[in-house]
Design an enzyme around this catalytic site. Structure first.
Site, short mmCIF file in Angstrom:
data_model
loop_
_atom_site.label_atom_id
_atom_site.label_comp_id
_atom_site.label_asym_id
_atom_site.label_seq_id
_atom_site.Cartn_x
_atom_site.Cartn_y
_atom_site.Cartn_z
CD GLN A 422 87.61 97.10 47.23
OE1 GLN A 422 87.78 96.82 46.06
NE2 GLN A 422 88.26 96.51 48.22
CD GLU A 472 95.07 105.63 51.81
OE1 GLU A 472 95.78 105.71 50.80
OE2 GLU A 472 94.56 104.57 52.21
CG ASP A 521 90.91 96.96 51.99
OD1 ASP A 521 91.41 96.04 51.32
OD2 ASP A 521 89.98 97.68 51.58
CB CYS A 549 93.14 92.73 46.68
SG CYS A 549 94.84 93.28 46.66
CD GLU A 592 89.30 92.76 47.54
OE1 GLU A 592 89.83 92.78 48.66
OE2 GLU A 592 89.73 93.40 46.56
#
Length: 629
Positions: A422, A472, A521, A549, A592
């Site tokens: 971030q 990821e 996320d 986001c 966010e």
């Protein structure tokens, strides 16, 4: 999450990004460019304003079609879903408001031809669709220049003249004001007002979500009716926005383009005043911007001195000539700085490139650049794209450490060049603390951390739970996450590399814990529909914390989580029960948004107004609790 120097949607426009990005689909709405105009632009595509189309370079404009006779009132997401449903994967979609056609591009000829064959003659909402090849779009810079030449030559220039007054007025402002307006558009708005605007934006998203849930799940209407009455037409309470602890110099990562300065100076490192498609390539130094750290500005200044003393030219997006393309700078609160130089090798010999790398090494370790404070330096060869692939380019380590390190919530994290982290560390601590609070975890909990980056969320929660499983896409980030777990003495954390839509269903099916919470996320466009379907099918997954986001772009995800069960979407729907915005990007309109979803099979206690003749409860004299199942 949501970002170039401010955000990926900002005019600063970077060329390469390690920030989390959406898929390749881009929604564009334009009422001033009908098909006829596009057809006219297509003439003479071999040169002029179509010079960018070369056989050995990739542009999806080569594989472009026009879909005609679309149903009324459809939106970008409707068209995207329709195409995906029939096995068609577009690269970009350009939908024209209030008109019944769209331009769609593809990654190659095979996918384009497949789409044309499948869609042509297909019926959608009583409309029979037709498909035809479309002309490529003109290069905006060259098109603008051509119009200007026509005006100077006495030819009709009405189209240019319509917008020229606004451009000329803007050009009269000092460059520091122009760049502030471009990359930090709220720089002159009081911070309290900024927060109100962002909170209002999220409120609008929740109100739209409420309507969409009602349209897609009639069984929730009684519950929605109660919620709307209580929460200003929203499906759940919106808590007060949490501000960023820092308002200036908050970005720990910035991507600077290299080009001709707006002041006429060649080889300027900074931000673009506008977007390329708007006809602007002028670059302005970040020296007076408020969101860029002093450490990053120092690196920019040192690097700019180096390239100005160097014989290689800056890369031109108009002619595809030149070399210097971009500088990415990452910093941390423990005073470590990483610089990543993007360079187009063109036809240089390997020895020439190696000599350039040696010169960079010498300059930043022994020469004038030593004052820049760089602790890690990388070099990236960034040539022209020859395919639609978006994989990260290899980074060649030049000097210093291989990583930079950061401390967050009392934990240590290492960060590689391509890893997501971030961009506002103090505000990220606020965000992750809220996520941990909302997840309602205990020692029996298993956390699924989807799109985990360097593992920040999962690692920050690991000591509270039984197990953390991270997923990821970026291999570098997964390696960082594993190292970060080890550095923080954690043994109950594991990470998997791959696309979330491929890995998540398998990981989820292997989890035997009865207490599973998912924390997602994702990139700006949201999760792949396969991930949402897997979440819905998981009977033991009762709680989901969604960090968005761009809540507008993630709307389809929210709707699919809540829609009624069907042959495609199996399992109990979720309900949004709590929402909040967290400001990670002061001076911009971005923030966010956290949404907490619970499985609708759970019972909810909902506060409703007490009738005058009913006895008061201990909780309130004005409200009593009703179980909504």
């Amino acid at each position: 999450m949501t970002d170039v120097a401010v955000d990926k949607t900002d005019p600063a426009g970077s060329l390469s990004s390690t920030e989390k990005e959406p898929d390749d689909l881009i929604e564009e709405k334009n009422q001033d460019n009908p098909p006829a105009a596009a057809a006219e632009e297509g003439e003479g595509a071999a040169g002029g304003v179509y010079r960018y189309i070369k056989d050995d370079l990739f542009t999806s404009e080569i594989f472009k079609v026009e879909i005609q006779n679309l149903p009324k009132y459809i939106g970008f997401n409707d068209l995207k879903k329709f195409l995906n449903k029939h096995g068609i994967n577009p690269h970009k979609i350009k939908l024209f408001s209030k008109q019944m056609f769209a331009f769609v591009t593809f990654k190659n000829q095979e996918e384009r031809d497949k789409a044309m064959k499948a869609v042509h003659g297909m019926q959608w909402k009583s409309k029979v669709l037709s498909v035809r090849l479309a002309k490529p779009k003109a290069d905006p810079i060259l098109k603008k220049r051509k119009l200007e030449e026509e005006v100077e030559g006495g030819q009709p220039g009405t189209k240019r003249a319509a917008g020229s007054q606004e451009v000329e007025e803007n050009e009269e402002e000092p460059l520091n004001i122009q760049i502030a307006n471009a990359v930090t558009p709220l720089w002159n708005v009081p911070y309290e007002e900024q927060l109100k605007r962002k909170e209002k934006e999220v409120e609008g998203v929740l109100q739209k979500l409420t309507r969409e849930i009602g349209n897609n799940n009639k069984a929730m209407l009684p519950w929605l009716f109660v919620q709307k009455e209580k929460f200003n037409k929203m499906c759940c309470p919106l808590e007060a926005i949490r501000p960023s602890p820092v308002l200036t110099e908050y970005r720990n990562k910035c991507e600077f383009v290299i080009g001709v300065g707006a002041d006429g100076e060649d080889k300027t490192v900074g931000f673009r005043l506008g977007k390329y498609k708007g006809g602007s390539c002028a670059v302005v130094s970040p020296s007076e911007t408020t969101h860029v750290s002093s450490e990053a500005k120092r690196v920019v200044q040192g690097f700019q001195q180096f390239i100005r003393a160097n014989p290689y030219a800056v890369y031109s997006p108009e002619t595809y000539e030149g070399h210097w393309r971009q500088l990415t700078v990452r910093t941390s609160r423990i005073k470590q700085t990483m610089a990543i130089v993007f360079f187009n090798p063109q036809k240089l010999q390997e020895e020439e490139i190696e000599e350039l790398k040696r010169n960079l090494h010498q300059y930043f370790t022994e020469g004038e650049g030593k004052e820049s404070g760089i602790t890690s330096l990388y070099f990236v060869r960034m040539g022209q794209r020859t395919s639609a692939g978006t994989e990260d380019l290899p980074c060649e380590h030049v000097t210093g450490e291989e990583w930079i390190h950061e401390e967050l919530l009392g934990l240590k994290f290492r960060i590689s060049p391509h890893s997501f982290f971030q961009t506002n560390t103090p505000a990220a601590e606020v965000l992750y603390s809220a996520v941990g609070e909302w997840a309602q975890l205990d020692q029996d909990s298993t956390v699924l951390d989807v799109c985990c980056g360097t593992g920040t969320i999962g690692i920050s929660l690991a000591k509270r739970v039984k197990k953390v499983i991270g997923i990821e896409l970026c291999q570098e980030a997964v390696e960082d996450a594993k190292a970060n777990a080890e550095a923080n003495g954690l043994t109950n954390v594991e990470f998997h590399c791959g696309k979330a839509e491929d890995v998540f269903p398998t990981v989820l099916n292997a989890v035997v814990s009865p207490n599973v919470t998912a924390i997602v996320d994702p990139p700006r466009a949201g999760l792949h529909s396969k991930v949402i379907l897997a979440i819905r099918r998981a009977e033991h997954l009762k709680r989901l914390v969604y960090v968005a986001c761009n809540a507008k772009a993630a709307m389809n995800n929210f709707i699919d989580l809540c829609r009624a069960p069907s042959n495609r979407v199996r399992g109990s729907p979720f309900r949004p029960v709590r929402a909040m915005a967290v400001d990670l990007f002061p001076q911009t309109m971005h923030c966010e948004t956290i949404l907490l979803f619970n499985d609708s099979a759970l019972q909810f206690l909902v506060a409703v107004p007490r009738k005058p003749d009913s006895p008061p409860t201990q909780c309130s004299t004005d409200f009593h609790l009703r179980v909504i199942s």
